[in-house]
Design an enzyme around this catalytic site. Structure first.
Site, PDB file in Angstrom:
ATOM      1  N   CYS A   1       3.375   1.324  13.009  1.00  0.00           N
ATOM      2  CA  CYS A   1       4.167   1.794  12.247  1.00  0.00           C
ATOM      3  C   CYS A   1       4.652   2.339  13.643  1.00  0.00           C
ATOM      4  CB  CYS A   1       3.909   2.840  11.613  1.00  0.00           C
ATOM      5  SG  CYS A   1       3.149   1.825  10.105  1.00  0.00           S
TER       6      CYS A   1
ATOM      7  N   THR B   1      11.383  -7.457 -12.310  1.00  0.00           N
ATOM      8  CA  THR B   1      10.651  -9.414 -12.064  1.00  0.00           C
ATOM      9  C   THR B   1       9.788  -8.726 -11.076  1.00  0.00           C
ATOM     10  OG1 THR B   1      12.999  -9.637 -12.863  1.00  0.00           O
ATOM     11  CG2 THR B   1      10.749 -10.963 -11.788  1.00  0.00           C
TER      12      THR B   1
ATOM     13  N   GLY C   1       0.931  -0.842   0.116  1.00  0.00           N
ATOM     14  CA  GLY C   1       0.005   0.140   0.152  1.00  0.00           C
ATOM     15  C   GLY C   1       0.849   1.386  -0.186  1.00  0.00           C
ATOM     16  N   THR C   2       2.122   1.470   0.890  1.00  0.00           N
ATOM     17  CA  THR C   2       2.653   1.993   0.591  1.00  0.00           C
ATOM     18  C   THR C   2       3.413   3.026  -0.549  1.00  0.00           C
ATOM     19  OG1 THR C   2       3.750   1.981   3.339  1.00  0.00           O
ATOM     20  CG2 THR C   2       4.528   3.161   1.210  1.00  0.00           C
TER      21      THR C   2
ATOM     22  N   ALA D   1      -2.060  -6.742   0.364  1.00  0.00           N
ATOM     23  CA  ALA D   1      -2.913  -8.576   0.605  1.00  0.00           C
ATOM     24  C   ALA D   1      -2.460  -8.383   1.803  1.00  0.00           C
ATOM     25  CB  ALA D   1      -2.074  -8.946   0.029  1.00  0.00           C
ATOM     26  N   HIS D   2      -1.516  -8.688   2.851  1.00  0.00           N
ATOM     27  CA  HIS D   2      -1.368  -8.565   4.417  1.00  0.00           C
ATOM     28  C   HIS D   2      -2.446  -8.473   4.886  1.00  0.00           C
ATOM     29  CE1 HIS D   2       0.518  -5.118   6.718  1.00  0.00           C
ATOM     30  NE2 HIS D   2       0.515  -5.410   5.167  1.00  0.00           N
TER      31      HIS D   2
END
Length: 400
Positions: free
Chosen positions: A328, A240, A81-82, A203-204
């Protein structure tokens, strides 16, 4: 219920810090495993084995798009997200003059990026953590180059009226970035039904792997890549691809979409049950953003006569993991900027804990957690009321 300190032996511990990260769902791990082993090929290679990997990546992209109410072509995979938020902010800032407008309760990935790109504008929130409409409208009309807000706050769970805020920006021709890191996989999302140009996902936060997320970029919205190289992600983000992460992201999206509405209702009922049980056991409990709509998994509570630090020191060895705010800031303790922006006193801010459940949470855990927190609150209040100093010092004999 005292946890072992060996890695991987936290079975039996109640993990309620799911806004920080979630455990990997078994089906997500199973989907990823082959791509960590025998299906290791670079999806950009020209031979058949690599083409099969490329097909799996595109299937995952379609699954993520379905979860978000978007087209697969609008999904750009990122490291999380960051990165996605940074990409959107830099794009909006480069389009025209003016800073980026944000909410005072937004995540640091938004606040600090807006600051780094120039003097952005900050819209205040009310006591429930919702944007003040007239201030938001004024900000949108004031010449900003773009606006951004978190649909769901990561600390209180408060949901903004996203349709109204997006519409206000659109009325003034201002592009919109929507932070849906805490929404995706928890509540229904339909980006095509909103006036949104960019959105960030990780996703996490819903039982997928770490290190993978995406930027939603509305079809036709301007976009200049930040990373140049081999032209991956259709030339929008070179490098990649993190194939196992992308496959896991897709698996988590499919799982969330299958059970979203049913699980969201169940989770909301468990959160409300936890709050009701606690209030019945101990007085002096305040539910932050309790007067507005929240994402179903989040409960941020203030406990009169306690400090969050003292409560957490006792709750962890007793078998409950929670937090005093955003993960954070855990290693750099400071008052929550979210609660402070909502107008809470310093005492209320420092007495607040965040409990964030997940779809793996059970009603049995809810009852156990309420009992643990209730007994810990009584213990801390008893000790602090008998001491002259304002801060509780942890003592080993309180363990368990």
């Amino acid at each position: 219920m005292t946890p072992s300190r060996d890695w991987g032996s936290y079975e039996g511990v109640i993990y309620w810090d799911n806004n920080a990260t979630t455990p990997l769902a078994p089906e997500v791990y199973e989907a990823m495993e082959p791509f960590l082993k025998e299906r290791f090929f670079n999806p950009s290679a020209g031979y058949g084995c690599a083409r099969h990997v490329r097909e799996a990546v595109e299937e995952a992209r379609a699954a993520v798009a379905a979860l978000l109410g978007a087209f697969p072509s609008e999904i750009v995979f990122t490291s999380g997200g960051t990165e996605a938020s940074n990409m959107a902010f830099r794009q909006m800032a480069g389009e025209r003059e003016g800073g980026i407008g944000v909410l005072s309760t937004d995540h640091d990935a938004s606040l600090k990026t807006a600051l780094a790109l120039g003097s952005g504008c900050v819209c205040p929130v009310d006591r429930e953590g919702r944007a003040v409409p007239e201030k938001w409208e004024s900000m949108c009309a004031g010449g900003v180059s773009g606006v951004s807000f978190a649909w769901a706050n990561n600390e209180t769970g408060a949901l903004q009226d996203a349709a109204v805020l997006c519409s206000s920006a659109g009325k003034h021709g201002v592009p919109v970035h929507l932070d849906i890191v805490q929404c995706a996989g928890k509540i229904p999302v339909d980006l095509h039904g909103m006036e949104v140009d960019y959105a960030s996902v990780s996703a996490h936060k819903f039982h997928g792997p770490k290190g993978i997320g995406c930027l939603y970029r509305r079809a036709g919205a301007p976009f200049s890549p930040l990373l140049f190289g081999g032209g991956q992600e259709y030339g929008l983000r070179s490098g990649t691809e993190n194939v196992p992460g992308i496959i896991g992201f897709g698996a988590a999206a499919r799982a969330a979409l299958r059970h979203l509405e049913e699980d969201a209702g169940r989770l909301s009922r468990m959160r409300d049950s936890f709050e009701a049980l606690l209030r019945a056991q101990v007085g002096g409990v305040t539910v932050h953003s309790g007067g507005t709509e929240r994402i179903p998994n989040t409960s941020n509570l203030a406990f009169d006569g306690c400090t969050a630090e003292a409560l957490m020191l006792l709750l962890e060895p007793a078998g409950l993991l929670c937090s005093a705010g955003s993960a954070c800031h855990t290693l750099q303790p400071m008052p929550s900027h979210v609660l402070t922006a909502m107008g809470l006193s310093d005492e209320a801010v420092r007495s607040s804990l965040r409990f964030s459940l997940s779809f793996m949470t059970t009603q049995e855990e809810v009852e156990q957690a309420a009992a643990l927190v209730g007994s810990t609150v009584r213990k801390v209040r008893g000790v602090q009321s008998s001491r002259t100093g304002p801060v509780l010092v942890y003592r080993p004999e309180w363990k368990g």
